[in-house]
Design an enzyme around this catalytic site. Structure first.
Site, PDB file in Angstrom:
ATOM      1  N   ASP A   1      -0.453   3.791   5.783  1.00  0.00           N
ATOM      2  CA  ASP A   1      -0.107   3.231   4.479  1.00  0.00           C
ATOM      3  C   ASP A   1      -0.842   4.042   3.412  1.00  0.00           C
ATOM      4  O   ASP A   1      -1.510   5.025   3.725  1.00  0.00           O
ATOM      5  CB  ASP A   1      -0.441   1.736   4.406  1.00  0.00           C
ATOM      6  CG  ASP A   1      -1.915   1.415   4.599  1.00  0.00           C
ATOM      7  OD1 ASP A   1      -2.763   2.318   4.409  1.00  0.00           O
ATOM      8  OD2 ASP A   1      -2.227   0.261   4.941  1.00  0.00           O
ATOM      9  N   SER A   2      -0.726   3.636   2.159  1.00  0.00           N
ATOM     10  CA  SER A   2      -1.321   4.419   1.069  1.00  0.00           C
ATOM     11  C   SER A   2      -2.837   4.513   1.192  1.00  0.00           C
ATOM     12  O   SER A   2      -3.420   5.560   0.887  1.00  0.00           O
ATOM     13  CB  SER A   2      -0.927   3.831  -0.288  1.00  0.00           C
ATOM     14  OG  SER A   2      -1.350   2.484  -0.387  1.00  0.00           O
TER      15      SER A   2
END
Length: 87
Positions: free
Chosen positions: A32-33
Site C-alpha cells: 500500500d502507499s
C-alpha cells in the site's frame, strides 16, 4: 546492487522465494502507499541516494525499483568523479 534491492524486498514482504523484475509491488505483493514510502526511505538509507516522489511511478515493480536505485547510484558516482578535488 540489484540483488541487494531484491533481497530487501524479499525480506520486507516476507516472500519465501526470489523475486523477478516483473513482480508488481502493489498488485502481486500487496503493497500500500505506506509500504511504498517505507521502501523508499529504506532504499535511500541503504544506498545513500534520494528517491524523489516523481520516481515512485517508476518503482511499481521489482525491476523498476532496482532500475531507479541503480540510476541514482550511477549519478552519485558520476557526480563524485567529476567533482573530485585533487591534492
Amino acid at each position: 546492487m540489484r540483488e541487494q534491492v531484491k533481497s530487501y524486498l524479499v525480506e520486507y514482504f516476507f516472500v519465501g522465494k526470489e523475486l523477478t523484475d516483473e513482480v508488481l509491488l502493489v498488485d502481486d505483493l500487496g503493497a500500500d502507499s505506506l509500504d511504498l514510502l517505507q521502501i523508499v526511505y529504506t532504499l535511500n538509507d541503504m544506498f545513500g541516494v534520494e528517491i524523489k516522489i516523481d520516481d515512485l511511478s517508476r518503482m511499481l515493480s521489482v525491476g523498476g525499483a532496482c532500475n531507479v536505485v541503480s540510476e541514482l547510484c550511477q549519478k552519485k558516482v558520476r557526480y563524485y568523479l567529476t567533482n573530485e578535488k585533487g591534492p
